[in-house]
Write a protein that holds these residues in place. Structure first.
Motif, mmCIF file in Angstrom:
data_model
loop_
_atom_site.group_PDB
_atom_site.id
_atom_site.type_symbol
_atom_site.label_atom_id
_atom_site.label_comp_id
_atom_site.label_asym_id
_atom_site.label_seq_id
_atom_site.Cartn_x
_atom_site.Cartn_y
_atom_site.Cartn_z
ATOM 1 N N ALA A 106 0.835 -1.219 0.000
ATOM 2 C CA ALA A 106 0.000 0.000 0.000
ATOM 3 C C ALA A 106 0.864 1.261 0.000
ATOM 4 O O ALA A 106 0.531 2.252 -0.659
ATOM 5 N N GLY A 107 1.982 1.197 0.726
ATOM 6 C CA GLY A 107 2.856 2.379 0.843
ATOM 7 C C GLY A 107 3.369 2.847 -0.514
ATOM 8 O O GLY A 107 3.593 4.048 -0.716
ATOM 9 N N HIS A 108 3.532 1.913 -1.433
ATOM 10 C CA HIS A 108 3.998 2.277 -2.773
ATOM 11 C C HIS A 108 2.950 3.149 -3.474
ATOM 12 O O HIS A 108 3.270 4.194 -4.061
ATOM 13 N N TYR A 109 1.693 2.724 -3.389
ATOM 14 C CA TYR A 109 0.619 3.485 -4.051
ATOM 15 C C TYR A 109 0.424 4.842 -3.366
ATOM 16 O O TYR A 109 0.127 5.845 -4.017
ATOM 17 N N ARG A 110 0.613 4.825 -2.027
ATOM 18 C CA ARG A 110 0.495 6.089 -1.280
ATOM 19 C C ARG A 110 1.571 7.073 -1.731
ATOM 20 O O ARG A 110 1.300 8.265 -1.900
ATOM 21 N N THR A 111 2.776 6.583 -1.946
ATOM 22 C CA THR A 111 3.864 7.455 -2.403
ATOM 23 C C THR A 111 3.554 7.998 -3.793
ATOM 24 O O THR A 111 3.780 9.182 -4.080
ATOM 25 N N GLU A 112 3.022 7.141 -4.649
ATOM 26 C CA GLU A 112 2.691 7.611 -6.006
ATOM 27 C C GLU A 112 1.611 8.699 -5.962
ATOM 28 O O GLU A 112 1.698 9.708 -6.658
ATOM 29 N N ALA A 113 0.601 8.487 -5.130
ATOM 30 C CA ALA A 113 -0.462 9.496 -4.975
ATOM 31 C C ALA A 113 0.121 10.791 -4.426
ATOM 32 O O ALA A 113 -0.349 11.891 -4.732
ATOM 33 N N GLY A 114 1.171 10.664 -3.636
ATOM 34 C CA GLY A 114 1.791 11.821 -2.979
ATOM 35 C C GLY A 114 2.372 12.835 -3.948
ATOM 36 O O GLY A 114 2.548 14.004 -3.582
ATOM 37 N N ILE A 115 2.658 12.419 -5.185
ATOM 38 C CA ILE A 115 3.225 13.377 -6.148
ATOM 39 C C ILE A 115 2.200 14.495 -6.414
ATOM 40 O O ILE A 115 2.523 15.680 -6.399
ATOM 41 N N PHE A 116 0.953 14.105 -6.621
ATOM 42 C CA PHE A 116 -0.101 15.103 -6.846
ATOM 43 C C PHE A 116 -0.367 15.892 -5.557
ATOM 44 O O PHE A 116 -0.560 17.116 -5.593
ATOM 45 N N TRP A 156 -1.874 8.251 9.703
ATOM 46 C CA TRP A 156 -0.702 8.537 8.871
ATOM 47 C C TRP A 156 -0.852 9.921 8.232
ATOM 48 O O TRP A 156 0.076 10.732 8.252
ATOM 49 N N PHE A 157 -2.052 10.182 7.687
ATOM 50 C CA PHE A 157 -2.257 11.450 6.971
ATOM 51 C C PHE A 157 -2.011 12.646 7.880
ATOM 52 O O PHE A 157 -1.396 13.632 7.466
ATOM 53 N N ARG A 158 -2.475 12.518 9.117
ATOM 54 C CA ARG A 158 -2.384 13.689 10.002
ATOM 55 C C ARG A 158 -0.948 14.022 10.395
ATOM 56 O O ARG A 158 -0.676 15.144 10.820
ATOM 57 N N GLN A 159 -0.040 13.047 10.258
ATOM 58 C CA GLN A 159 1.362 13.374 10.564
ATOM 59 C C GLN A 159 2.202 13.497 9.276
ATOM 60 O O GLN A 159 3.416 13.638 9.337
ATOM 61 N N ALA A 160 1.549 13.458 8.115
ATOM 62 C CA ALA A 160 2.271 13.524 6.837
ATOM 63 C C ALA A 160 2.725 14.970 6.567
ATOM 64 O O ALA A 160 2.179 15.910 7.143
ATOM 65 N N PRO A 161 3.716 15.134 5.678
ATOM 66 C CA PRO A 161 4.282 16.484 5.468
ATOM 67 C C PRO A 161 3.412 17.370 4.565
ATOM 68 O O PRO A 161 3.889 17.923 3.578
ATOM 69 N N TYR A 162 2.136 17.458 4.908
ATOM 70 C CA TYR A 162 1.199 18.263 4.112
ATOM 71 C C TYR A 162 0.419 19.214 5.017
ATOM 72 O O TYR A 162 -0.825 19.155 5.057
ATOM 73 N N PRO A 163 1.107 20.086 5.775
ATOM 74 C CA PRO A 163 0.370 20.912 6.756
ATOM 75 C C PRO A 163 -0.708 21.789 6.134
ATOM 76 O O PRO A 163 -1.800 21.930 6.703
ATOM 77 N N HIS A 164 -0.415 22.375 4.966
ATOM 78 C CA HIS A 164 -1.418 23.257 4.356
ATOM 79 C C HIS A 164 -2.595 22.463 3.810
ATOM 80 O O HIS A 164 -3.742 22.887 3.894
ATOM 81 N N LEU A 165 -2.295 21.298 3.261
ATOM 82 C CA LEU A 165 -3.352 20.436 2.715
ATOM 83 C C LEU A 165 -4.285 19.951 3.834
ATOM 84 O O LEU A 165 -5.505 19.900 3.661
#
Ligand SMILES: N[C@@H](CCC(=O)N[C@@H](CS)C(=O)NCC(=O)O)C(=O)O
Length: 197
Positions: A106-116, A156-165
């Protein structure tokens, strides 16, 4: 969800017929044999069966919040929505249903989604909303998918490096308009009185 948000924000009244995907009414399939929601039937019997087309219809009919914006914003919106509906949606579906795509974790797909998501994060570090200081169709069209992504693994999302998102998503989650479209409706049946969104 995004079609309902746009219809509300454009201050348009439509009759609402809730359905259960496992038990689609014949009346719906007669209008739209592809069997996906949303489906909108206009008074002249035209059928619109893609959420983004419904959003276009609504915002062209009435746009009190100027969600469409200027020509540049319309172009930027179309580009972002194209990436969302193709690239991001594919990675999101793989991440959501990772057990059906066992060739990668799953982490692979999450990383791919992370580009957008990184593109969105950069835009939101410049403006409160994706294109400017107020919401546009880009925000309405993309927010429901970011919400889906977040809820695959919210911790996971809440600690991810997307503070503005995260802040942007929370703004929508706490908004009156979002909460109004999340009303639970009973599935429609032909003898029901009409209800309106
Ligand atoms: N591109 C379409 C996608 C619509 C779509 O796939 N909707 C899902 C529900 S979110 C659906 O109706 N699936 C049919 C099913 O599960 O039977 C749109 O945005 O309108």
């Amino acid at each position: 969800m995004r079609a309902r948000l746009a219809i509300k924000q454009c201050d348009i009244t439509v009759e609402l017929r809730e359905i259960t995907l496992r038990n689609k009414p014949q009346e719906m399939l007669a209008l739209s044999p592809k069997g996906t929601v949303p489906v909108l039937q206009l008074p002249d019997s035209t059928v619109i069966e893609e959420s983004w087309d419904i959003i276009q219809w609504a915002s062209k009919l009435n746009d009190p919040l100027n969600l469409r914006g200027n020509d540049q914003q319309i172009d930027d919106t179309n580009e972002l929505i194209h990436r969302n509906d193709n690239e991001f949606k594919t990675h999101l579906d793989h991440y959501k249903y990772a057990d059906r795509f066992p060739e990668n974790p799953a982490g692979h797909y999450r990383t791919e989604a992370g580009i957008f998501l990184q593109t969105l994060e950069e835009l939101l570090s410049k403006n409160t909303y994706l294109l400017r200081g107020t919401p546009s169709l880009a925000d309405i069209g993309i927010f429901p998918f970011v919400r889906q992504f977040a809820h695959v693994d919210i911790q996971w999302f809440r600690q991810a490096p997307y503070p503005h998102l995260i802040q942007w998503m929370d703004g929508f989650l706490n908004s009156t308009v979002f909460n109004s479209i999340m009303n639970k409706y009973t599935p429609w049946s032909p003898q029901d009185d009409a209800i309106f969104l």
